[in-house]
Design a protein around this motif. Sequence first.
Motif, PDB file in Angstrom:
ATOM      1  N   THR A 196      -8.865  34.900 -30.736  1.00 26.43           N
ATOM      2  CA  THR A 196      -9.355  35.483 -29.489  1.00 26.43           C
ATOM      3  C   THR A 196      -8.321  35.270 -28.388  1.00 26.43           C
ATOM      4  O   THR A 196      -7.688  34.219 -28.315  1.00 26.43           O
ATOM      5  CB  THR A 196     -10.691  34.838 -29.087  1.00 26.43           C
ATOM      6  N   LEU A 197      -8.169  36.264 -27.515  1.00 28.10           N
ATOM      7  CA  LEU A 197      -7.309  36.134 -26.333  1.00 28.10           C
ATOM      8  C   LEU A 197      -8.203  36.093 -25.099  1.00 28.10           C
ATOM      9  O   LEU A 197      -8.890  37.059 -24.788  1.00 28.10           O
ATOM     10  CB  LEU A 197      -6.323  37.296 -26.236  1.00 28.10           C
ATOM     11  N   VAL A 198      -8.183  34.956 -24.405  1.00 26.68           N
ATOM     12  CA  VAL A 198      -8.980  34.787 -23.192  1.00 26.68           C
ATOM     13  C   VAL A 198      -8.100  35.166 -22.000  1.00 26.68           C
ATOM     14  O   VAL A 198      -7.083  34.518 -21.732  1.00 26.68           O
ATOM     15  CB  VAL A 198      -9.474  33.333 -23.053  1.00 26.68           C
ATOM     16  N   THR A 199      -8.494  36.209 -21.287  1.00 25.80           N
ATOM     17  CA  THR A 199      -7.662  36.743 -20.201  1.00 25.80           C
ATOM     18  C   THR A 199      -8.282  36.572 -18.827  1.00 25.80           C
ATOM     19  O   THR A 199      -7.667  36.949 -17.828  1.00 25.80           O
ATOM     20  CB  THR A 199      -7.394  38.239 -20.435  1.00 25.80           C
ATOM     21  N   LYS A 200      -9.486  36.036 -18.752  1.00 22.35           N
ATOM     22  CA  LYS A 200     -10.106  35.784 -17.452  1.00 22.35           C
ATOM     23  C   LYS A 200     -10.968  34.539 -17.551  1.00 22.35           C
ATOM     24  O   LYS A 200     -11.352  34.110 -18.651  1.00 22.35           O
ATOM     25  CB  LYS A 200     -10.941  36.979 -16.990  1.00 22.35           C
ATOM     26  N   VAL A 253     -11.741  25.745 -29.570  1.00 20.06           N
ATOM     27  CA  VAL A 253     -10.831  26.885 -29.544  1.00 20.06           C
ATOM     28  C   VAL A 253     -10.339  27.105 -30.971  1.00 20.06           C
ATOM     29  O   VAL A 253      -9.720  26.223 -31.566  1.00 20.06           O
ATOM     30  CB  VAL A 253      -9.652  26.642 -28.588  1.00 20.06           C
ATOM     31  N   GLY A 254     -10.629  28.264 -31.532  1.00 17.48           N
ATOM     32  CA  GLY A 254     -10.315  28.554 -32.920  1.00 17.48           C
ATOM     33  C   GLY A 254      -8.832  28.783 -33.162  1.00 17.48           C
ATOM     34  O   GLY A 254      -8.041  28.978 -32.232  1.00 17.48           O
ATOM     35  N   ALA A 282      -8.098  24.260 -32.942  1.00 19.14           N
ATOM     36  CA  ALA A 282      -7.615  24.505 -34.297  1.00 19.14           C
ATOM     37  C   ALA A 282      -6.157  24.967 -34.266  1.00 19.14           C
ATOM     38  O   ALA A 282      -5.598  25.278 -33.210  1.00 19.14           O
ATOM     39  CB  ALA A 282      -8.491  25.531 -34.997  1.00 19.14           C
ATOM     40  N   GLY A 283      -5.542  25.035 -35.458  1.00 18.58           N
ATOM     41  CA  GLY A 283      -4.119  25.295 -35.592  1.00 18.58           C
ATOM     42  C   GLY A 283      -3.647  26.547 -34.878  1.00 18.58           C
ATOM     43  O   GLY A 283      -4.287  27.586 -34.911  1.00 18.58           O
ATOM     44  N   ARG A 284      -2.489  26.419 -34.227  1.00 15.91           N
ATOM     45  CA  ARG A 284      -1.781  27.497 -33.533  1.00 15.91           C
ATOM     46  C   ARG A 284      -2.518  28.018 -32.303  1.00 15.91           C
ATOM     47  O   ARG A 284      -2.142  29.056 -31.748  1.00 15.91           O
ATOM     48  CB  ARG A 284      -1.446  28.655 -34.477  1.00 15.91           C
ATOM     49  N   ALA A 285      -3.544  27.346 -31.854  1.00 16.31           N
ATOM     50  CA  ALA A 285      -4.139  27.693 -30.563  1.00 16.31           C
ATOM     51  C   ALA A 285      -3.139  27.373 -29.461  1.00 16.31           C
ATOM     52  O   ALA A 285      -2.318  26.461 -29.591  1.00 16.31           O
ATOM     53  CB  ALA A 285      -5.440  26.929 -30.342  1.00 16.31           C
TER      54      ALA A 285
END
Length: 346
Positions: free
Chosen positions: A291-295, A269-270, A252-255
């Motif tokens: 959401t921030l995926v860090t791992k 991915v939102g 989705a937008g700005r991912a």
Amino acid sequence: MSASSTFTLGELAAQLQLECVGDASLEIRGLATLASAGEGDLSFLANPKYRKQLSDTRATAVILHRDMAEQTSLPALISDNPYLAFARASALFDDTPRLAGVHPSAVVAASAKLAEGVSIGANAVVGEHCVIGEGTTLHPGVVLSDYVEIGPRCVVFPNVSIYHRVIIGSDARIHSGAVIGADGFGFAPNQGAWTKIFQLGGVRIGDRVEIGAGTTIDRGALDDTVIGNDVIFDSQVLIAHNVVIGDGCAFAGRAAVAGSTTIGRNCTVGGGAGIVGHLTVADRVHVTACTLVTKSITEPGVSYSSGTPMMPTGDWRRSAVRFAQLDTLNKRLGEIEKLFKETSGK
């Protein structure tokens, strides 16, 4: 809607392979929502929360699930998946302007190879040794650098820039302002300055990919950035260098996905979500908005969320203060637990 986009209900039923209930000779000239439909429109009911609108709609006919057919006297097309049927019907009423031939102002290199039925709009540029597949359309202002390959039946909308050595499969739709193959963000620190790492890889994109307006897909540093088949990008998505994305993913937008991350098949991915670099994401993972995926995510089929949901500003300010206190509170709780164990003898 183009003037030729007119069908009888029976013709639509045949083309969409749906059951027709009611007068098959009715003329359908367009698609519309239940609320806005008028005479000559075909509507659809896919979400039960709009069921009430079915009794008030002025549509000539409607696409319905079999379970809903008895709730209206309107002529209908019966589908086990009305939303999918609507999506397929939309292709029949597509009113995107069609180009024909090569515009006189287009610049096409002598070494470029154009298959039959290629259309190129005004002021477009096709570089040396490009290969363009049958029936592909380049709208005005599109720029292809050298050694670009685009498969058959693609549509590239105005002012898209595609850098050198980008390969795109069949049936792609690339919307205005997209940039494919720009340099990735690669620099080496050098005594307080930065030394550029020239990006020597390319971009490889599969079949049936849709790329939204303003989206950027960077070329690889050494190896290629790779996008699988049936991937869809909304507007203003960023895919960094050397990212690998599996088939059937949706963004989705700005991912944004940082460099050298590998994403499995059928992930979503939102909007506004970010995935940091050098990670691996398993198949069928769902990352919700912001959401921030860090791992790395190793378990397939799981949904992940982070961030703070909306709340009244006063409540958010108080919560923000408490967020900053969590570490102190955790330490104090640990001290209390330790004291309790000491005094209780446990």
